[in-house]
Design a protein around this motif. Structure first.
Motif, short mmCIF file in Angstrom:
data_model
loop_
_atom_site.label_atom_id
_atom_site.label_comp_id
_atom_site.label_asym_id
_atom_site.label_seq_id
_atom_site.Cartn_x
_atom_site.Cartn_y
_atom_site.Cartn_z
N GLU A 2 -6.90 6.40 -1.52
CA GLU A 2 -6.11 5.26 -1.07
C GLU A 2 -5.89 5.28 0.45
N GLU B 2 -4.14 -6.27 -4.76
CA GLU B 2 -3.31 -5.13 -4.37
C GLU B 2 -1.96 -5.14 -5.09
N THR C 169 2.29 -6.64 -15.19
CA THR C 169 1.06 -6.23 -14.52
C THR C 169 0.05 -7.38 -14.51
N GLU D 227 -2.58 -3.73 -8.44
CA GLU D 227 -2.91 -2.31 -8.31
C GLU D 227 -1.64 -1.47 -8.25
N LEU D 228 -0.64 -1.98 -7.56
CA LEU D 228 0.66 -1.31 -7.53
C LEU D 228 1.23 -1.19 -8.94
N GLN E 120 2.27 1.93 -3.36
CA GLN E 120 1.23 2.52 -4.20
C GLN E 120 1.16 4.03 -3.97
N GLU F 251 0.82 -1.21 0.00
CA GLU F 251 0.00 0.00 0.00
C GLU F 251 0.86 1.26 0.00
N TYR G 256 -0.57 1.50 -11.14
CA TYR G 256 -0.07 2.85 -10.88
C TYR G 256 1.31 3.04 -11.52
N TYR G 257 2.14 2.01 -11.42
CA TYR G 257 3.50 2.12 -11.94
C TYR G 257 3.52 2.26 -13.46
#
Length: 246
Positions: free
Chosen positions: A91, A199, A172, A202-203, A50, A47, A206-207
């Motif tokens: 978040e 999760e 991903t 999800e990281l 992220q 988290e 974003y990346y």
């Protein structure tokens, strides 16, 4: 592909994601706690990474406003900066994580006003968001880089990322499927995320958007069709063979 692209597009993501997944399923208490703390999994490494990537998106969006010349680009990057800040607040549940951890309370101004800890968990919002973002990602990060060169349009060329980003997109997908299948097939016991096992992916989501935005801001400049044609003409003249004079 340049060596620095190898690092940012696939080496770094794998160096982060694989150890995190391994720690999560390791059965080693301290390792699992680092990735997904029992007290609140929102406070773990995944988290917080992220949040770091979201803040990087916010920062380079602001930098892009100064770097770009067109007003439309500046407006778009300003909107992205605002959106990144909104996602960051979503978040952290508008501070709820830290209020609960440090004060033992479960109230924030947002929760008092809306009755919910955030917007994306209200109703069916989270599922609707994911269903809309995944097709966009497939088009932008897999189909686009592989086939956009066939479309001779300046805007398409500008918005299409490099082919290297396909590797990031594959990682991903890997970051979603592997943890999900390990849990669903009962290969390893779940390490604590349970229904939020996504999760890890999800990281990566974003990346990959961070890498894409970095390309647009620092490695590209929008050129109109006329400007592209002018460059092509100059290159043709530069390589035109010299005629022999008898």
């Amino acid at each position: 592909m340049k060596s620095n692209k190898h690092f940012w597009y696939w080496m770094l993501p794998l160096m982060v994601i694989i150890p995190l997944i391994a720690m999560y399923f390791s059965g080693v208490k301290w390792a699992m706690e680092l990735v997904c703390p029992t007290v609140n999994w929102e406070l773990g490494i995944v988290e917080n990474l992220q949040l770091l990537v979201i803040l990087l998106i916010f920062a380079i969006s602001l930098m892009g406003i100064r770097r770009k010349d067109l007003k439309l680009e500046k407006f778009a990057l300003g909107f992205l900066a605002f959106f990144a800040l909104f996602v960051f607040l979503e978040e952290i549940d508008y501070g709820l994580h830290y209020v609960e951890y440090f004060k033992g309370e479960s109230n924030t101004l947002f929760r008092d006003v809306t009755g919910s800890k955030n917007l994306h968990n209200m109703g069916n919002n989270a599922r609707l968001f994911k269903r809309s973002i995944y097709p966009l990602m497939a088009l932008l990060f897999i189909i686009g880089p592989l086939y956009a060169h066939k479309i001779k349009h300046s805007l398409i060329q500008y918005l299409t990322p490099s082919k290297a980003i396909v590797f990031t997109a594959i990682i991903t997908i890997f970051s979603y499927l592997v943890p999900r299948l390990l849990v669903d097939w009962n290969i390893f016991p779940d390490g604590g995320f349970k229904r939020n096992i996504g999760e890890f992916s999800e990281l990566m989501v974003y990346y990959i958007f961070f890498v894409y935005l970095y390309e647009i801001i620092f490695e590209k400049r929008y050129l109109t069709r006329a400007q592209l044609d002018s460059i092509d003409q100059e290159e043709d003249l530069a390589y035109e063979p010299t005629q022999n004079i008898e």
